[in-house]
Design a protein around this motif. Structure first.
Motif, PDB file in Angstrom:
ATOM      1  N   ARG A 155     -22.829  25.794  55.102  1.00  0.00           N
ATOM      2  CA  ARG A 155     -23.056  24.364  55.328  1.00  0.00           C
ATOM      3  C   ARG A 155     -24.159  23.840  54.418  1.00  0.00           C
ATOM      4  NH1 ARG A 155     -26.238  20.881  57.860  1.00  0.00           N
ATOM      5  NH2 ARG A 155     -27.668  22.449  58.646  1.00  0.00           N
ATOM      6  N   LEU A 156     -25.256  24.637  54.319  1.00  0.00           N
ATOM      7  CA  LEU A 156     -26.380  24.202  53.470  1.00  0.00           C
ATOM      8  C   LEU A 156     -25.987  24.222  51.987  1.00  0.00           C
ATOM      9  CD1 LEU A 156     -29.359  25.969  55.274  1.00  0.00           C
ATOM     10  CD2 LEU A 156     -28.870  23.507  55.207  1.00  0.00           C
ATOM     11  N   GLN A 157     -25.189  25.229  51.586  1.00  0.00           N
ATOM     12  CA  GLN A 157     -24.724  25.267  50.196  1.00  0.00           C
ATOM     13  C   GLN A 157     -23.843  24.051  49.888  1.00  0.00           C
ATOM     14  OE1 GLN A 157     -22.875  29.143  50.033  1.00  0.00           O
ATOM     15  NE2 GLN A 157     -24.698  30.117  49.143  1.00  0.00           N
ATOM     16  N   HIS A 158     -22.999  23.689  50.833  1.00  0.00           N
ATOM     17  CA  HIS A 158     -22.128  22.517  50.643  1.00  0.00           C
ATOM     18  C   HIS A 158     -22.965  21.248  50.535  1.00  0.00           C
ATOM     19  CE1 HIS A 158     -18.614  19.976  50.915  1.00  0.00           C
ATOM     20  NE2 HIS A 158     -19.198  19.310  51.912  1.00  0.00           N
ATOM     21  N   LEU A 159     -23.975  21.116  51.428  1.00  0.00           N
ATOM     22  CA  LEU A 159     -24.843  19.928  51.370  1.00  0.00           C
ATOM     23  C   LEU A 159     -25.593  19.854  50.046  1.00  0.00           C
ATOM     24  CD1 LEU A 159     -26.371  19.802  54.963  1.00  0.00           C
ATOM     25  CD2 LEU A 159     -24.780  18.171  53.939  1.00  0.00           C
ATOM     26  N   THR A 160     -26.082  21.006  49.598  1.00  0.00           N
ATOM     27  CA  THR A 160     -26.819  21.035  48.333  1.00  0.00           C
ATOM     28  C   THR A 160     -25.908  20.652  47.172  1.00  0.00           C
ATOM     29  OG1 THR A 160     -28.226  22.789  49.210  1.00  0.00           O
ATOM     30  CG2 THR A 160     -28.234  22.499  46.836  1.00  0.00           C
ATOM     31  N   SER A 161     -24.717  21.202  47.180  1.00  0.00           N
ATOM     32  CA  SER A 161     -23.761  20.912  46.117  1.00  0.00           C
ATOM     33  C   SER A 161     -23.393  19.426  46.127  1.00  0.00           C
ATOM     34  CB  SER A 161     -22.518  21.772  46.309  1.00  0.00           C
ATOM     35  OG  SER A 161     -21.531  21.453  45.365  1.00  0.00           O
ATOM     36  N   SER A 162     -23.167  18.859  47.301  1.00  0.00           N
ATOM     37  CA  SER A 162     -22.812  17.437  47.411  1.00  0.00           C
ATOM     38  C   SER A 162     -23.968  16.561  46.964  1.00  0.00           C
ATOM     39  CB  SER A 162     -22.447  17.096  48.856  1.00  0.00           C
ATOM     40  OG  SER A 162     -21.278  17.768  49.240  1.00  0.00           O
ATOM     41  N   ALA A 163     -25.177  16.963  47.334  1.00  0.00           N
ATOM     42  CA  ALA A 163     -26.348  16.159  46.970  1.00  0.00           C
ATOM     43  C   ALA A 163     -26.536  16.141  45.461  1.00  0.00           C
ATOM     44  CB  ALA A 163     -27.595  16.709  47.661  1.00  0.00           C
TER      45      ALA A 163
END
Length: 141
Positions: free
Chosen positions: A120-128
């Protein structure tokens, strides 16, 4: 002239089976013939089946049997105590195995939750990074 013809116990043989139970017993007697204090005959007779009734050493054998029974009773108590201890230990082993299984299952759940949170955190970082053009680009070294 005093003639004495006596039969006295000489030897006892008791056979036991593989299980420790008595299988049979024999006795040998000495026959002594004495005339006016002179021993005329002193022979060991053939073995014959042993019967404790009216046997002169029956008190001795009874004492030995009593000691043997006391030993057996003591060993029976020790065996019962050992069996009870074994049952307690088996119960404790089962309890600890259940606890270990529970801990392993809990660790697996925690690992899955952590892996999900990492994703989830990797996805958020990638999206950001993709949505924010002012974020400095990563440079390959």
């Amino acid at each position: 002239m005093a003639l004495q013809d006596t039969k006295i116990p000489y030897e006892i043989l008791i056979r036991f089976g593989d299980d420790g139970a008595p299988l049979g017993a024999h006795v040998q007697y000495r026959r002594r013939v004495i005339l006016d204090g002179e021993v005329l005959k002193d022979d060991v007779l053939d073995a014959e089946p042993l019967g404790l009734v009216d046997f002169p050493t029956s008190d001795l054998l009874s004492e030995a049997a009593e000691k043997a029974l006391a030993t057996i009773n003591g060993q029976s108590l020790a065996l019962a105590h050992a069996a009870a201890t074994e049952a307690e230990l088996r119960s404790e082993i089962e309890r600890l195995q259940d606890l270990a299984s529970s801990v392993v299952a809990q660790a697996a759940n925690t690992e899955a939750e952590l892996q999900s949170e990492i994703e989830r955190l990797q996805h958020l970082t990638s999206s950001a990074v993709q949505n924010n053009p002012t974020t400095p680009a990563m440079v390959d070294a």
